[in-house]
Write an enzyme that holds these catalytic residues in place. Sequence first.
Site, PDB file in Angstrom:
ATOM      1  N   GLY A  71      19.070  71.712 -49.448  1.00 15.78           N
ATOM      2  CA  GLY A  71      18.767  73.034 -49.848  1.00 15.78           C
ATOM      3  C   GLY A  71      18.557  73.928 -48.868  1.00 15.78           C
ATOM      4  CD  GLN A 179      12.382  72.192 -57.752  1.00 16.65           C
ATOM      5  OE1 GLN A 179      12.171  71.237 -58.832  1.00 16.65           O
ATOM      6  NE2 GLN A 179      11.816  71.712 -56.565  1.00 16.65           N
ATOM      7  CB  SER A 199      18.559  70.256 -52.885  1.00 19.52           C
ATOM      8  OG  SER A 199      18.257  68.906 -51.840  1.00 19.52           O
ATOM      9  CB  ALA A 200      21.484  64.944 -53.082  1.00 19.81           C
ATOM     10  CG  HIS A 201      15.661  65.543 -51.719  1.00 19.63           C
ATOM     11  ND1 HIS A 201      14.213  65.520 -51.647  1.00 19.63           N
ATOM     12  CD2 HIS A 201      16.025  66.644 -51.052  1.00 19.63           C
ATOM     13  CE1 HIS A 201      13.881  66.588 -51.137  1.00 19.63           C
ATOM     14  NE2 HIS A 201      14.537  67.338 -50.740  1.00 19.63           N
ATOM     15  CB  THR A 237      31.483  63.994 -38.780  1.00 24.39           C
ATOM     16  OG1 THR A 237      32.148  64.148 -37.406  1.00 24.39           O
ATOM     17  CG2 THR A 237      31.914  62.754 -39.467  1.00 24.39           C
ATOM     18  CB  CYS A 325       6.781  73.284 -47.414  1.00 25.00           C
ATOM     19  SG  CYS A 325       8.120  72.915 -48.393  1.00 25.00           S
TER      20      CYS A 325
HETATM   21  C1  LIG Z   1      13.364  71.373 -52.104  1.00 19.93           C
HETATM   22  C2  LIG Z   1      13.652  72.981 -52.399  1.00 19.93           C
HETATM   23  C3  LIG Z   1      14.394  73.321 -51.280  1.00 19.93           C
HETATM   24  C4  LIG Z   1      14.695  72.656 -49.901  1.00 19.93           C
HETATM   25  O1  LIG Z   1      15.711  71.731 -50.175  1.00 19.93           O
HETATM   26  P1  LIG Z   1      15.866  70.610 -49.137  1.00 19.93           P
HETATM   27  O2  LIG Z   1      17.153  69.773 -49.634  1.00 19.93           O
HETATM   28  O3  LIG Z   1      14.710  69.635 -49.244  1.00 19.93           O
HETATM   29  O4  LIG Z   1      15.978  71.120 -47.669  1.00 19.93           O
HETATM   30  C5  LIG Z   1      14.679  74.690 -51.438  1.00 19.93           C
HETATM   31  N1  LIG Z   1      14.357  75.314 -52.703  1.00 19.93           N
HETATM   32  C6  LIG Z   1      13.550  74.915 -53.563  1.00 19.93           C
HETATM   33  C7  LIG Z   1      13.423  75.669 -54.729  1.00 19.93           C
HETATM   34  C8  LIG Z   1      13.200  73.535 -53.350  1.00 19.93           C
HETATM   35  O5  LIG Z   1      12.413  72.966 -54.438  1.00 19.93           O
END
Ligand SMILES: *Cc1c(COP(=O)(O)O)cnc(C)c1O
Length: 388
Positions: A71, A179, A199-201, A237, A325
């Site tokens: 993300g 989110q 974002s995948a995680h 890559t 963070c």
């Molecule tokens: C977690 C998050 C990100 C960052 O994503 P990462 O994949 O951890 O770099 C950015 N924006 C929001 C709103 C998030 O919750």
Amino acid sequence: MRRVYLDHSATTPVRPEVLEEMLPFLKEEFGNPSTIYSWGRQAKKAVEEARARVASLIGAQPEEIIFTSGGTEADNMALIGAAYANQNKGKHIITSSIEHHAVLDTAQYLMRQGFKVTFLPVTPEGLVRVEDVLQAITDGTILISIMHVNNEVGTIQPIREIGKVAREKGIIFHTDAVQSVGKIPVNVQDLNVDLLTASAHKIYGPKGVGCLYVRKGTRIQPLLHGGGQERKRRAGTENVPGIVGFGKAAELAGRELESEGRRLKALRDKLIEGVLARIEETRLNGDREQRSPINANFSFRYVEGESILLSLDMKGIAASSGSACTSGSLDPSHVLLAMGIPHEIAHGSVRMTLGRDNTEEDIDYVLEVLPEVVERLRAMSPLYNKGK
Ligand SMILES: *Cc1c(COP(=O)(O)O)cnc(C)c1O
């Protein structure tokens, strides 16, 4: 001891089905997607399948998806890429004061490069007003970036309406949807967005992979230069196992969006109502209605959020104060401050974010433990006792 993970906005575990699909690409199917023999073709095919799955989750075309390292990179690419590609039209950017640091800090970086940035205020409920966006627009505005769901207080911003305004004025519109994707319906057509971050995680996929949706015809400059991957828009890559995992996570999230959304909303409401009923001098932060199904954020007067977290951890419960963070620093969350919450109250804030693994019994356990924890900490607070 019971263990209850309530920090799904910080990260989520990789689902077994996701890991299963990733494994071959860490083992025998290790080919580089840019090569022409069978190993490479298999890897390429898997990446394209994942691209189609991610695109489908957000109503995009596969070729509008650029895979990134997460993300953060996608947010950087959206802001920096759109700013540099369109600076001949103007140098003004509009964003909000409650964005994730991946957007806020990138906007500040762009200010140092000569761009002008407006950081919009929010209501006490944590919502951006469409009228404020409209008022902030100037002839030189080239980009608007407003997040979809806030990561700290869970508020759902009026993205469709802001997108409509941006489109009428011909301004590029980006939303950080990290989110919201996989949690509430997200469709790039309905939302009128040109750029969207995921974002995948955060959706039970692996860490270190995400994407930027770029609407066909939207001009952005690449951040990374090198190979011609991702249609020359993101060199390097491909993270094949990560991308495959992201694709599977997206597919599952889409399939279960409605049922899981309904289940989590009920758990969230049980948690919110239970906490507010059991613990006095407590407030819910963020709008009650325009709210993510997974988010509960409370301020408990006379106590430190950090102390609550430590006590909860000893009882097997994981939660967060502010965002992951900024925890570790003692500054209160910039989001709560932007909502006008006084410092001393913002300091007593705890965010609980629900996920697939949570059950009713988990909520019962939290509702049993949390009041005791807050009461014990308050008993030690001189401020609390003075009021009694
Ligand atoms: C977690 C998050 C990100 C960052 O994503 P990462 O994949 O951890 O770099 C950015 N924006 C929001 C709103 C998030 O919750």
